[in-house]
Design a protein around this motif. Structure first.
Motif, PDB file in Angstrom:
ATOM      1  N   ALA A  43       0.828  -1.212   0.000  1.00 10.22           N
ATOM      2  CA  ALA A  43       0.000   0.000   0.000  1.00 10.22           C
ATOM      3  C   ALA A  43       0.857   1.255   0.000  1.00 10.22           C
ATOM      4  O   ALA A  43       0.534   2.239  -0.681  1.00 10.22           O
ATOM      5  N   ILE A  44       1.968   1.233   0.742  1.00 13.35           N
ATOM      6  CA  ILE A  44       2.832   2.418   0.800  1.00 13.35           C
ATOM      7  C   ILE A  44       3.521   2.645  -0.538  1.00 13.35           C
ATOM      8  O   ILE A  44       3.715   3.785  -0.977  1.00 13.35           O
ATOM      9  N   ASP A  45       3.887   1.545  -1.219  1.00 20.22           N
ATOM     10  CA  ASP A  45       4.499   1.676  -2.548  1.00 20.22           C
ATOM     11  C   ASP A  45       3.512   2.299  -3.531  1.00 20.22           C
ATOM     12  O   ASP A  45       3.868   3.192  -4.310  1.00 20.22           O
ATOM     13  N   GLU A  46       2.290   1.814  -3.503  1.00 22.78           N
ATOM     14  CA  GLU A  46       1.268   2.341  -4.408  1.00 22.78           C
ATOM     15  C   GLU A  46       1.013   3.822  -4.136  1.00 22.78           C
ATOM     16  O   GLU A  46       0.849   4.617  -5.072  1.00 22.78           O
ATOM     17  N   TYR A  47       0.982   4.173  -2.869  1.00 21.30           N
ATOM     18  CA  TYR A  47       0.731   5.567  -2.478  1.00 21.30           C
ATOM     19  C   TYR A  47       1.838   6.481  -3.009  1.00 21.30           C
ATOM     20  O   TYR A  47       1.567   7.521  -3.626  1.00 21.30           O
ATOM     21  N   VAL A  48       3.088   6.089  -2.767  1.00 20.78           N
ATOM     22  CA  VAL A  48       4.225   6.929  -3.176  1.00 20.78           C
ATOM     23  C   VAL A  48       4.338   6.988  -4.695  1.00 20.78           C
ATOM     24  O   VAL A  48       4.539   8.065  -5.276  1.00 20.78           O
ATOM     25  N   GLU A  49       4.205   5.847  -5.352  1.00 21.39           N
ATOM     26  CA  GLU A  49       4.370   5.806  -6.806  1.00 21.39           C
ATOM     27  C   GLU A  49       3.319   6.649  -7.522  1.00 21.39           C
ATOM     28  O   GLU A  49       3.601   7.252  -8.562  1.00 21.39           O
ATOM     29  N   SER A  50       2.109   6.695  -6.975  1.00 20.91           N
ATOM     30  CA  SER A  50       1.045   7.480  -7.615  1.00 20.91           C
ATOM     31  C   SER A  50       1.298   8.980  -7.508  1.00 20.91           C
ATOM     32  O   SER A  50       0.675   9.778  -8.213  1.00 20.91           O
ATOM     33  N   ARG A  51       2.223   9.373  -6.632  1.00 17.76           N
ATOM     34  CA  ARG A  51       2.525  10.794  -6.425  1.00 17.76           C
ATOM     35  C   ARG A  51       3.942  11.162  -6.855  1.00 17.76           C
ATOM     36  O   ARG A  51       4.400  12.273  -6.599  1.00 17.76           O
ATOM     37  N   THR A  52       4.639  10.219  -7.480  1.00 14.52           N
ATOM     38  CA  THR A  52       6.027  10.454  -7.889  1.00 14.52           C
ATOM     39  C   THR A  52       6.143  10.419  -9.411  1.00 14.52           C
ATOM     40  O   THR A  52       5.836   9.401 -10.031  1.00 14.52           O
ATOM     41  N   PRO A  53       6.576  11.502 -10.031  1.00 16.61           N
ATOM     42  CA  PRO A  53       6.732  11.517 -11.493  1.00 16.61           C
ATOM     43  C   PRO A  53       7.823  10.548 -11.957  1.00 16.61           C
ATOM     44  O   PRO A  53       8.801  10.306 -11.252  1.00 16.61           O
ATOM     45  N   ILE A  54       7.630  10.023 -13.144  1.00 13.60           N
ATOM     46  CA  ILE A  54       8.623   9.178 -13.801  1.00 13.60           C
ATOM     47  C   ILE A  54       9.090   9.904 -15.060  1.00 13.60           C
ATOM     48  O   ILE A  54       8.285  10.485 -15.786  1.00 13.60           O
ATOM     49  N   ILE A  55      10.390   9.859 -15.305  1.00  5.44           N
ATOM     50  CA  ILE A  55      10.958  10.530 -16.472  1.00  5.44           C
ATOM     51  C   ILE A  55      11.168   9.527 -17.601  1.00  5.44           C
ATOM     52  O   ILE A  55      11.649   8.419 -17.386  1.00  5.44           O
ATOM     53  N   LYS A  56      10.792   9.943 -18.804  1.00  4.59           N
ATOM     54  CA  LYS A  56      11.035   9.132 -19.995  1.00  4.59           C
ATOM     55  C   LYS A  56      11.751   9.987 -21.031  1.00  4.59           C
ATOM     56  O   LYS A  56      11.493  11.185 -21.143  1.00  4.59           O
ATOM     57  N   ARG A  57      12.640   9.341 -21.772  1.00  4.07           N
ATOM     58  CA  ARG A  57      13.341  10.063 -22.833  1.00  4.07           C
ATOM     59  C   ARG A  57      12.369  10.389 -23.961  1.00  4.07           C
ATOM     60  O   ARG A  57      11.553   9.569 -24.351  1.00  4.07           O
ATOM     61  N   ASP A  58      12.504  11.589 -24.468  1.00  4.07           N
ATOM     62  CA  ASP A  58      11.668  12.036 -25.581  1.00  4.07           C
ATOM     63  C   ASP A  58      12.593  12.682 -26.605  1.00  4.07           C
ATOM     64  O   ASP A  58      12.738  13.900 -26.655  1.00  4.07           O
ATOM     65  N   GLY A  59      13.259  11.832 -27.404  1.00  5.97           N
ATOM     66  CA  GLY A  59      14.287  12.321 -28.320  1.00  5.97           C
ATOM     67  C   GLY A  59      15.490  12.777 -27.519  1.00  5.97           C
ATOM     68  O   GLY A  59      16.044  12.028 -26.718  1.00  5.97           O
ATOM     69  N   ASN A  60      15.888  14.026 -27.704  1.00  9.36           N
ATOM     70  CA  ASN A  60      16.994  14.589 -26.931  1.00  9.36           C
ATOM     71  C   ASN A  60      16.514  15.270 -25.656  1.00  9.36           C
ATOM     72  O   ASN A  60      17.311  15.842 -24.914  1.00  9.36           O
ATOM     73  N   ASP A  61      15.218  15.211 -25.415  1.00 11.42           N
ATOM     74  CA  ASP A  61      14.636  15.854 -24.245  1.00 11.42           C
ATOM     75  C   ASP A  61      14.022  14.790 -23.335  1.00 11.42           C
ATOM     76  O   ASP A  61      14.170  13.596 -23.562  1.00 11.42           O
ATOM     77  N   TYR A  62      13.315  15.245 -22.295  1.00 12.54           N
ATOM     78  CA  TYR A  62      12.705  14.334 -21.342  1.00 12.54           C
ATOM     79  C   TYR A  62      11.237  14.687 -21.151  1.00 12.54           C
ATOM     80  O   TYR A  62      10.846  15.853 -21.227  1.00 12.54           O
ATOM     81  N   SER A  63      10.438  13.658 -20.899  1.00  7.92           N
ATOM     82  CA  SER A  63       9.028  13.858 -20.581  1.00  7.92           C
ATOM     83  C   SER A  63       8.775  13.384 -19.156  1.00  7.92           C
ATOM     84  O   SER A  63       9.357  12.395 -18.711  1.00  7.92           O
ATOM     85  N   MET A  64       7.889  14.097 -18.464  1.00 10.22           N
ATOM     86  CA  MET A  64       7.537  13.729 -17.099  1.00 10.22           C
ATOM     87  C   MET A  64       6.136  13.125 -17.083  1.00 10.22           C
ATOM     88  O   MET A  64       5.187  13.722 -17.586  1.00 10.22           O
ATOM     89  N   ILE A  65       6.027  11.931 -16.512  1.00 11.25           N
ATOM     90  CA  ILE A  65       4.743  11.244 -16.408  1.00 11.25           C
ATOM     91  C   ILE A  65       4.374  11.134 -14.935  1.00 11.25           C
ATOM     92  O   ILE A  65       5.151  10.612 -14.131  1.00 11.25           O
TER      93      ILE A  65
END
Length: 282
Positions: A92-114
């Protein structure tokens, strides 16, 4: 007692010798974006959910004051433990934190935040993370849920190199099998033929004679054509040997490539997720 300058000098010495490690906490992620929360900010919703409706004086406190009061009284870990107990399962604590923590993905030479499955139109600055990783640490440890260090350290490059190494190894196995087949063919041809050079000279001499004289010059017509077959076998051996040499060259090229890739890996960071593995850096 050592002075500040002496301590810094000693730290620089250890850093140069790769004898220092660094532990990265949640606050460091704020260098990349204010979308990353401190523990105090992260536990805010949790505290409101668990303690905001209690029949105590806490109910009348402003939200920020309530959060401060609970954290001061219980501490971060106790609040998280209470949440797990109420939910009934540790994940439950993992789910709570992950739902509020952005993940970065590469977007060409830049980055996208999810964040929570949605793309955020917020800039991501990894310069401080990259600066940190530019130092010669022995190890870099973090318990953060975000992947900022992973992206800044190009840990995916290590995965790409591993894939290329595996591909080279598979090619070596395939090439080696093909080489062995050709070598077996050479061995079979060599085992059934005598001195090919003398036979070749004899046939070449016979071939210069006109008509029936060519056959008469051999002990028999059968012997003549048998000798011709041996010369053909020699040509086949030469062809097979050339292919074997080409396979050897290609195998050596793959082996050299693997050596180069492994040297490249030495300076890369790699992710270690198991607690029995003692390094987060290769």
């Amino acid at each position: 007692m050592a002075t500040t300058q002496e301590v810094i000098k000693e730290l620089k010495k250890h850093l140069k010798e790769k004898r220092l490690l660094v532990i990265i906490g949640a606050g460091f992620s704020k260098n990349a974006s204010n979308k990353y929360l401190s523990w105090r900010e992260l536990l805010r919703d949790m505290i409101i959910e668990m303690y905001g409706n209690t029949k105590t004086k806490l109910k009348t406190l402003p939200i920020d004051q309530l959060v401060e009061s609970i954290i001061s009284e219980k501490g971060y870990l106790s609040v998280a433990s209470d949440y797990v107990r109420r939910r009934g399962y540790h994940e439950a604590i993992d789910e709570y934190v992950e739902s509020r923590t952005p993940i970065i993905k590469r977007d060409g030479n830049d980055y996208s935040m999810i964040l929570d499955g949605k793309k955020q139109h917020k800039p991501v600055d990894l310069n401080i993370h990259k600066l940190l990783l530019s130092f010669e640490w022995n190890n870099v440890y973090t318990f953060n849920y975000d992947n900022l260090l992973d992206i800044a350290a190009d840990t995916d490059k290590n995965d790409d190199i591993n894939k290329e190494i595996i591909k080279c190894q598979e090619d070596i196995i395939k090439l080696t099998k093909e080489k062995l087949k050709k070598e077996e063919g050479i061995a079979k041809l060599n085992n059934k033929r005598p001195d090919v050079q003398n036979i070749t000279a004899s046939i070449l001499a016979s071939d210069t004679l006109p008509g029936n004289n060519r056959i008469k010059n051999s002990s028999s017509e059968n012997e003549y054509f048998a000798n011709k077959k041996l010369v053909k076998d020699k040509d086949e051996v030469d062809k097979l040997q050339k292919e074997v040499d080409e396979f050897k060259t290609e195998i050596k090229r793959n082996e050299t490539r693997i050596e180069g890739l492994r040297r490249e890996q030495k300076d890369l960071y790699m992710i270690v997720e198991k607690n029995y593995q003692d390094s987060i850096r290769s």
